[in-house]
Design an enzyme around this catalytic site. Structure first.
Site, mmCIF file in Angstrom:
data_model
loop_
_atom_site.group_PDB
_atom_site.id
_atom_site.type_symbol
_atom_site.label_atom_id
_atom_site.label_comp_id
_atom_site.label_asym_id
_atom_site.label_seq_id
_atom_site.Cartn_x
_atom_site.Cartn_y
_atom_site.Cartn_z
ATOM 1 C CG ASP A 139 -0.094 24.398 -31.003
ATOM 2 O OD1 ASP A 139 0.077 25.407 -30.295
ATOM 3 O OD2 ASP A 139 -1.211 23.890 -31.184
ATOM 4 C CG HIS A 203 -2.425 27.126 -28.335
ATOM 5 N ND1 HIS A 203 -2.215 26.407 -29.484
ATOM 6 C CD2 HIS A 203 -3.663 27.672 -28.469
ATOM 7 C CE1 HIS A 203 -3.280 26.525 -30.273
ATOM 8 N NE2 HIS A 203 -4.171 27.290 -29.680
ATOM 9 C CB SER A 521 -7.054 26.265 -30.508
ATOM 10 O OG SER A 521 -6.366 27.199 -31.267
#
Ligand SMILES: *[C@@H]1O[C@H](CO)[C@@H](O)[C@H](O)[C@H]1NC(C)=O
Ligand SMILES: *[C@@H]1O[C@H](CO)[C@@H](O)[C@H](O)[C@H]1NC(C)=O
Ligand SMILES: *[C@@H]1O[C@H](CO)[C@@H](O)[C@H](O)[C@H]1NC(C)=O
Ligand SMILES: *[C@@H]1O[C@H](CO)[C@@H](O)[C@H](O)[C@H]1NC(C)=O
Ligand SMILES: *[C@@H]1O[C@H](CO)[C@@H](O)[C@H](O)[C@H]1NC(C)=O
Ligand SMILES: *[C@@H]1O[C@H](CO)[C@@H](O)[C@H](O)[C@H]1NC(C)=O
Length: 717
Positions: A139, A203, A521
């Site tokens: 990620d 994220h 996600s």
């Protein structure tokens, strides 16, 4: 990024740029990075780096080693190098090469969500085993100082851990985050990037804490979604592989991370990243990486993508993935009629409203056909300042904010099932409500409005698959169900980086430790954690068995096999297992040559020796077929189930068949005497296609377990 919010302004541009890249390569002599994939790691003594360098030098001459980008050798075989088109073609024809493909760019694709899945904080846990589970997060990195990653109650890393911690730039690991590395082959770091595993985007911190963050009481985002933020497996460890940067995530870096993660001793891989179009199985870094992970007993959980709701929009679809769609949670964030995550409080004060179409920045060449949509830079500051701007389309809000607006109201036909976060007070209205506001603004001499802070309200329809979630069928192999299942991916509260603001947008200065975002996600790490939870009870189960347990234990059909239910999944009764051999048979049926597959598997399997299995015989817990509208078709599926419930048990087949679907199962009773015993059966499905897909199910019941598989007939074009 599959963080949906950042898509609006950048999507079209990104798409154009990537299309240009696609159509231009092949005609120039310019060197580009290509991945030369060579299958499994050769057994025994050999020097991969020497072999790779010598292959490269064979096509480019002695300067070869300068052009080498990565040498993959810990978990599989291959390298990445800078090549001209001609050199690329030469390498593609060389002995030992499975595929050569361009280093393309990919993009990134909660407190209450776990309770919603019947998976409460107090669920029975196998903590001693859970703490041995290592989740590999590919990620944007992580923010290690977050409370969610505090290691107070953790012992030293599990003995099997062989990875490293790249402690550069003030980044340190602990007993929760046991490893961290970053991958950036071209060594380029934009001003927003940090050359360390530290997350400057948010994220990766969010997905990591959703999967395995600690329980943190009273987490909220400026009062919204107050509650406990906690990961699905809070005792598990996290290994961070940072592959995404401010300009995207590159295939060469993704493969380097898989190469390390598999060898480092992790148990599950979570990757909320996807491409822009469907790619062949061995021309795709995630599919290749996940194949070798599967070979090593590691399940890879991937996000399905955010390109829904149209069909065939899933670009992560290999059958050895656990591919996850996003569903809604029980709460929706709204204010009045609008939907948004608005943490700003205008304290009920009324402000003048101006229609964007009446405020074009004429001096800079904009007219009302741009400013009505509040397109970038199109608004006149002097007209907009201090007012609420009404826009005819949803946007990031940056333009309104930069022009000095106090807030923005956006109205369009865009889906209302997900709330977005803006850098200023904002409300997103559905077309019908927007029409009323637009009419009021047009007809009133001095229109005024205010925008409320958002509150949470129950969504009576939840869970359902959200509009943006990518849909099947599988674009390459139509008869394989994809996505596999759905998990919460809408309005998820989880940890955030303090390295940027919560939106990353101009005009936002909210730096917070928790944030609410949406995307497949966010669904992916929920499924990752559910898989890790199963693994903590059944450490020896194969990736396919874990996937089967998650898919067959869901009663309610939402999408794929349904919405995950981790508690039931630890006791599924029967599993549809599959190992490397089954996937190789499947690939033979997909037209790969024996030679390619021998390289991939590193053994002597030949396609002619194994049956050319059509995809419908891959031993997966779902049954999928497709036919054009108006046609009838029949298909025969062979399956094997393994008993993991009670030693002595008898299962009976129950079928649910809506109009147009016939399901026949032989034998329809399976009797087991031992655990681990396998039984085979044949399912014959006949479908008479109308205009829409038809979905039924096959359920094996023994009085204690219900082993449910979806049976789906798609309309093909
Ligand atoms: C794989 O990628 C290469 C180079 O990018 C391309 O030439 C080839 O056609 C691709 N193969 C498939 C099966 O998509
Ligand atoms: C290291 O990071 C911590 C936490 O963000 C910060 O407080 C500290 O100032 C940083 N030190 C350096 C040298 O950057
Ligand atoms: C607005 O500007 C665009 C491009 O600058 C132009 O194509 C269009 O005709 C203009 N529209 C009006 C109504 O003036
Ligand atoms: C308000 O006026 C704009 C043009 O100025 C027009 O496009 C829009 O349709 C009007 N809204 C309504 C509800 O009539
Ligand atoms: C594959 O076959 C070759 C030649 O028959 C043999 O030398 C080799 O040991 C075999 N490899 C494996 C992994 O079985
Ligand atoms: C398919 O849809 C069309 C138009 O939407 C309709 O006229 C037709 O009857 C439908 N056919 C079936 C088999 O349902």
């Amino acid at each position: 990024m599959a963080n949906h919010i950042s898509l609006f302004s950048q999507f079209i541009l990104t798409f154009l740029i990537s299309s240009l890249l696609i159509c231009c390569h092949g005609i120039s002599d310019e060197r580009k990075t290509y991945i030369v994939y060579m299958g499994d790691r050769p057994k025994g003594d050999f020097s991969a780096s020497e072999m790779h360098t010598s292959m490269l030098q064979d096509v480019v001459g002695s300067e070869g080693s300068d052009l080498m980008v990565y040498s993959y050798k810990r978990s599989f075989n291959g390298f990445a190098a800078k090549l001209t088109n001609e050199e690329m073609l030469k390498l593609a024809g060389m002995e030992g090469v499975v595929s050569v493909f361009h280093n393309e760019k990919k993009q990134l694709h909660t407190t209450r969500s776990w309770d919603f899945m019947g998976f409460s904080e107090h669920v029975r846990r196998s903590t001693a085993l859970e703490t041995n589970i290592i989740i590999g997060m590919l990620d944007t990195g992580i923010w290690p100082e977050s409370e969610s990653f505090n290691d107070e109650e953790f012992g030293p890393p599990p003995k099997k851990w062989k990875g490293i911690c790249q402690s550069s730039s003030n980044f340190t690991c602990n007993n929760k985050i046991i490893g961290a590395q970053y991958y950036r082959s071209d060594g380029y770091f934009a001003p927003n990037d940090i050359a360390s595993p530290r997350d400057s985007e948010g994220h990766g911190t969010h997905t990591s804490s959703t999967a395995a963050g600690n329980s943190v009481g009273k987490a909220s985002m400026l009062g919204l979604a107050l509650g406990t933020a906690r990961g699905g497996v809070p005792s598990a460890r996290i290994a961070v592989y940072k592959v995404c940067w401010s300009d995207g995530c590159y295939e060469a870096d993704i493969l380097a991370a898989f190469d390390d993660a598999i060898a480092d001793g992790i148990d599950i891989i979570s990757i909320s990243i996807g491409g822009f179009y469907p790619k062949d199985y061995f021309n795709d870094s995630i599919a290749i990486g996940a194949f070798h992970a599967m070979k090593n007993g590691i399940l890879t959980s991937v996000s399905a993508g955010n390109s829904g709701p149209d069909p065939e929009t899933v670009f992560n679809f290999a059958p050895w993935f656990l591919s996850v769609a996003a569903s809604t949670i029980e709460e929706i964030l709204y204010q009045g009629k609008g939907v948004s995550i608005n943490t700003f409080d205008l304290e009920n004060e009324m402000y003048r409203v101006i229609y964007g179409g009446n405020a074009p920045d004429i001096r800079n060449g904009f007219n009302q056909s741009a400013s009505r949509y509040c397109i970038q830079n199109s608004l006149d500051k002097t007209l907009v300042k201090g007012k609420i701007v009404l826009c005819d389309y949803i946007s990031s809000g940056e333009t309104a904010s930069a022009a000095g607006a106090i807030g923005t109201i956006m109205q369009d036909g865009y889906f209302q099932d997900v709330a977005y976060n803006f850098p200023l007070p904002a409300s997103h209205l559905a077309l019908s409500d927007g029409f009323g506001v637009s009419e009021y603004v047009n007809k009133t001499r001095k229109p005024t409005a205010t925008i409320f802070k958002s509150i949470a309200r129950k969504d009576e329809l939840a869970p359902y698959v959200v509009s943006f979630s990518s849909r099947g069928p599988n674009p390459i192999t139509k008869d394989i169900l994809t996505p596999d299942l759905a998990a919460p991916g809408v309005n998820i509260l989880a940890a955030w980086t303090e390295g940027c603001t919560i939106t990353g947008l101009v005009g936002d200065n909210r730096v917070l430790s928790y944030n609410i975002i949406s995307g497949t996600s966010m669904a992916c790490p929920h499924a990752t954690a559910a898989a890790a939870y199963i693994k903590s009870f059944h450490p020896k189960w194969s990736p396919a068995a874990i996937k089967s347990a998650l898919m067959t234990t869901e009663a309610e059909f939402a999408y794929g096999a349904g919405h995950i239910n981790p508690v039931r999944a630890i006791n599924p009764g029967l599993v549809y297992d599959a190992g490397e051999d089954q996937y190789v048979e499947f690939l033979c049926g997909q037209g790969y040559s024996t030679k390619q597959l021998q390289l991939v598997t590193g053994d002597n399997n030949t396609c002619s020796e194994v049956p050319k299995t059509i995809s419908s015989n891959l031993n997966c817990p779902s049954f999928t077929l497709s036919a054009p509208s108006g046609q009838s078709l029949g298909r025969v599926f062979h399956r094997t189930v393994t008993n993991v419930g009670s030693a002595k048990s008898t299962y009976r087949a129950v079928v649910k068949t809506p109009k147009g679907l016939k399901i026949n199962v032989t034998p329809d009773v399976l009797s087991f005497k031992n655990l681990g015993e396998q039984k085979t059966f044949v399912v014959t499905v006949t479908a008479k296609m109308g205009n829409a897909s038809i979905s039924g199910s096959l359920i094996w019941v023994d009085g204690e377990h219900q082993v449910r598989s979806p049976v789906i007939a798609y309309v093909s074009s």
